[in-house]
Motif scaffolding. Structure first.
Motif, PDB file in Angstrom:
ATOM      1  N   MET A   1       9.819  10.906 -20.428  1.00 22.96           N
ATOM      2  CA  MET A   1      10.369  10.042 -19.388  1.00 22.96           C
ATOM      3  C   MET A   1      11.841   9.807 -19.676  1.00 22.96           C
ATOM      4  N   ARG A   2      12.578   9.598 -18.591  1.00 23.84           N
ATOM      5  CA  ARG A   2      13.991   9.285 -18.766  1.00 23.84           C
ATOM      6  C   ARG A   2      14.256   7.856 -18.300  1.00 23.84           C
ATOM      7  N   SER A   3      15.299   7.270 -18.782  1.00 20.18           N
ATOM      8  CA  SER A   3      15.653   5.893 -18.438  1.00 20.18           C
ATOM      9  C   SER A   3      16.081   5.794 -16.986  1.00 20.18           C
ATOM     10  N   LEU A   4      15.806   4.641 -16.409  1.00 20.09           N
ATOM     11  CA  LEU A   4      16.224   4.322 -15.049  1.00 20.09           C
ATOM     12  C   LEU A   4      17.013   3.028 -15.111  1.00 20.09           C
ATOM     13  N   LYS A   5      18.132   2.975 -14.394  1.00 24.11           N
ATOM     14  CA  LYS A   5      18.915   1.742 -14.351  1.00 24.11           C
ATOM     15  C   LYS A   5      18.037   0.603 -13.866  1.00 24.11           C
ATOM     16  N   LEU A   6      18.108  -0.529 -14.525  1.00 27.11           N
ATOM     17  CA  LEU A   6      17.323  -1.690 -14.102  1.00 27.11           C
ATOM     18  C   LEU A   6      17.644  -2.092 -12.665  1.00 27.11           C
ATOM     19  N   SER A   7      18.862  -1.861 -12.232  1.00 25.59           N
ATOM     20  CA  SER A   7      19.235  -2.209 -10.862  1.00 25.59           C
ATOM     21  C   SER A   7      18.497  -1.357  -9.834  1.00 25.59           C
ATOM     22  N   LYS A   8      17.823  -0.299 -10.275  1.00 27.03           N
ATOM     23  CA  LYS A   8      17.047   0.555  -9.371  1.00 27.03           C
ATOM     24  C   LYS A   8      15.544   0.413  -9.581  1.00 27.03           C
ATOM     25  N   ALA A   9      15.129  -0.462 -10.474  1.00 26.52           N
ATOM     26  CA  ALA A   9      13.696  -0.617 -10.769  1.00 26.52           C
ATOM     27  C   ALA A   9      12.885  -1.001  -9.533  1.00 26.52           C
ATOM     28  N   PHE A  10      13.487  -1.783  -8.636  1.00 27.27           N
ATOM     29  CA  PHE A  10      12.757  -2.195  -7.430  1.00 27.27           C
ATOM     30  C   PHE A  10      12.333  -1.008  -6.584  1.00 27.27           C
ATOM     31  N   THR A  11      13.036   0.121  -6.667  1.00 23.68           N
ATOM     32  CA  THR A  11      12.673   1.287  -5.848  1.00 23.68           C
ATOM     33  C   THR A  11      11.340   1.894  -6.276  1.00 23.68           C
ATOM     34  N   LEU A  12      10.859   1.527  -7.449  1.00 22.64           N
ATOM     35  CA  LEU A  12       9.576   2.039  -7.933  1.00 22.64           C
ATOM     36  C   LEU A  12       8.390   1.298  -7.325  1.00 22.64           C
ATOM     37  N   ILE A  13       8.598   0.041  -6.931  1.00 19.58           N
ATOM     38  CA  ILE A  13       7.480  -0.754  -6.402  1.00 19.58           C
ATOM     39  C   ILE A  13       7.816  -1.453  -5.095  1.00 19.58           C
ATOM     40  N   GLU A  14       8.823  -0.950  -4.396  1.00 15.05           N
ATOM     41  CA  GLU A  14       9.181  -1.536  -3.098  1.00 15.05           C
ATOM     42  C   GLU A  14       7.921  -1.624  -2.244  1.00 15.05           C
ATOM     43  N   PRO A  15       7.611  -2.798  -1.739  1.00 17.50           N
ATOM     44  CA  PRO A  15       6.397  -2.935  -0.938  1.00 17.50           C
ATOM     45  C   PRO A  15       6.561  -2.336   0.454  1.00 17.50           C
ATOM     46  N   GLY A  16       5.558  -2.466   1.204  1.00 18.63           N
ATOM     47  CA  GLY A  16       5.606  -1.953   2.557  1.00 18.63           C
ATOM     48  C   GLY A  16       4.431  -2.511   3.298  1.00 18.63           C
ATOM     49  N   PRO A  17       4.238  -2.182   4.503  1.00 14.47           N
ATOM     50  CA  PRO A  17       5.126  -1.334   5.277  1.00 14.47           C
ATOM     51  C   PRO A  17       6.349  -2.089   5.757  1.00 14.47           C
ATOM     52  N   VAL A  18       7.331  -1.333   6.237  1.00 11.53           N
ATOM     53  CA  VAL A  18       8.483  -1.954   6.872  1.00 11.53           C
ATOM     54  C   VAL A  18       7.966  -2.648   8.131  1.00 11.53           C
ATOM     55  N   VAL A  19       8.408  -3.875   8.350  1.00 14.10           N
ATOM     56  CA  VAL A  19       7.945  -4.638   9.507  1.00 14.10           C
ATOM     57  C   VAL A  19       9.131  -5.136  10.325  1.00 14.10           C
ATOM     58  N   LEU A  20       8.825  -5.521  11.545  1.00 12.44           N
ATOM     59  CA  LEU A  20       9.788  -6.199  12.398  1.00 12.44           C
ATOM     60  C   LEU A  20       9.312  -7.635  12.549  1.00 12.44           C
ATOM     61  N   VAL A  21      10.198  -8.582  12.352  1.00 12.53           N
ATOM     62  CA  VAL A  21       9.842  -9.998  12.490  1.00 12.53           C
ATOM     63  C   VAL A  21      10.581 -10.537  13.706  1.00 12.53           C
ATOM     64  N   THR A  22       9.822 -11.074  14.666  1.00  9.99           N
ATOM     65  CA  THR A  22      10.447 -11.639  15.857  1.00  9.99           C
ATOM     66  C   THR A  22      10.475 -13.157  15.760  1.00  9.99           C
ATOM     67  N   THR A  23      11.509 -13.716  16.375  1.00 12.02           N
ATOM     68  CA  THR A  23      11.653 -15.169  16.468  1.00 12.02           C
ATOM     69  C   THR A  23      12.106 -15.513  17.875  1.00 12.02           C
ATOM     70  N   HIS A  24      11.997 -16.791  18.206  1.00 10.90           N
ATOM     71  CA  HIS A  24      12.526 -17.317  19.464  1.00 10.90           C
ATOM     72  C   HIS A  24      13.129 -18.677  19.131  1.00 10.90           C
ATOM     73  N   ASP A  25      14.430 -18.824  19.354  1.00 10.24           N
ATOM     74  CA  ASP A  25      15.127 -20.052  18.954  1.00 10.24           C
ATOM     75  C   ASP A  25      15.150 -21.134  20.031  1.00 10.24           C
ATOM     76  N   GLY A  26      14.380 -20.927  21.107  1.00 10.94           N
ATOM     77  CA  GLY A  26      14.392 -21.875  22.216  1.00 10.94           C
ATOM     78  C   GLY A  26      15.172 -21.336  23.393  1.00 10.94           C
ATOM     79  N   LYS A  27      16.052 -20.365  23.148  1.00 15.14           N
ATOM     80  CA  LYS A  27      16.858 -19.754  24.201  1.00 15.14           C
ATOM     81  C   LYS A  27      16.640 -18.249  24.283  1.00 15.14           C
ATOM     82  N   GLN A  28      16.587 -17.603  23.127  1.00 18.65           N
ATOM     83  CA  GLN A  28      16.482 -16.143  23.151  1.00 18.65           C
ATOM     84  C   GLN A  28      15.571 -15.617  22.050  1.00 18.65           C
ATOM     85  N   ASN A  29      15.053 -14.414  22.317  1.00 19.83           N
ATOM     86  CA  ASN A  29      14.242 -13.701  21.340  1.00 19.83           C
ATOM     87  C   ASN A  29      15.153 -12.924  20.403  1.00 19.83           C
TER      88      ASN A  29
END
Length: 180
Positions: A1-29
């Motif tokens: 195994m080779r070392s991986l920068k700690l700043s990239k460790a999240f790419t190993l366990i990035e969750p999913g799936p990618v989602v869209l979150v909708t909101t409505h502020d009282g005026k617009q979506n």
């Protein structure tokens, strides 16, 4: 195994799936793209990571409700586009040709083109970690949709697409909640 920068460790366990979150502020979506989500338990409780840097956060914090919409791989370019512009100056439903559908329990809209939509209420905001805890109050799935594969962000601009389904229900039956 080779070392991986700690700043990239999240790419190993990035969750999913990618989602869209909708909101409505009282005026617009509005819609925001998120890849940092988590199922917390079977109740159903979820967590998302977002904060004041996202335009939708104000509406989410004010109304304490949203919809988690689950797009499929055929929507990936729209999902990325939604995540790279701001609702402060863009009507994302119009720009990306998406159809808002009224929810039954919350004012935030469902997205008709998505595979599934989950209406949620905010039950906690953990400010220290920018975690918003949500409780689902209604859920819908479009069983007629041909494309059902979701995408998972790696975190470096690349994505992984769901593939085969492996059935191990018998092996896991003692750990599955009734009705699943």
């Amino acid at each position: 195994m080779r070392s991986l920068k700690l700043s990239k460790a999240f790419t190993l366990i990035e969750p999913g799936p990618v989602v869209l979150v909708t909101t409505h502020d009282g005026k617009q979506n509005n819609i925001m793209t998120l890849s940092w989500t988590m199922v917390m338990d079977f109740t159903p409780r979820f967590a998302i990571t977002t904060g004041p840097w996202n335009y939708s956060f104000r509406a989410l914090k004010k109304t304490r409700e949203c919809v988690i919409a689950i797009p499929t791989v055929d929507m990936l370019d729209k999902v990325i586009g939604i995540g790279t512009c701001s609702g402060a100056d863009t009507d994302k439903f119009t720009r990306f040709g998406l159809t808002p559908v009224p929810g039954r329990a919350v004012k935030a809209p469902l997205i008709k083109e998505c595979l599934a939509n989950i209406e949620c209420r905010v039950i906690d905001i953990v400010k220290k970690h920018d975690i918003v805890v949500l409780e689902a109050v209604a859920a819908y799935v479009d069983t007629s949709r041909k494309e059902k594969r979701t995408v998972h962000a790696v975190g470096d601009g690349t994505f992984i697409v769901d593939g085969r389904t492996l059935d191990r229900r018998k092996l896991m039956s003692s750990k599955l909640p009734a009705g699943v």
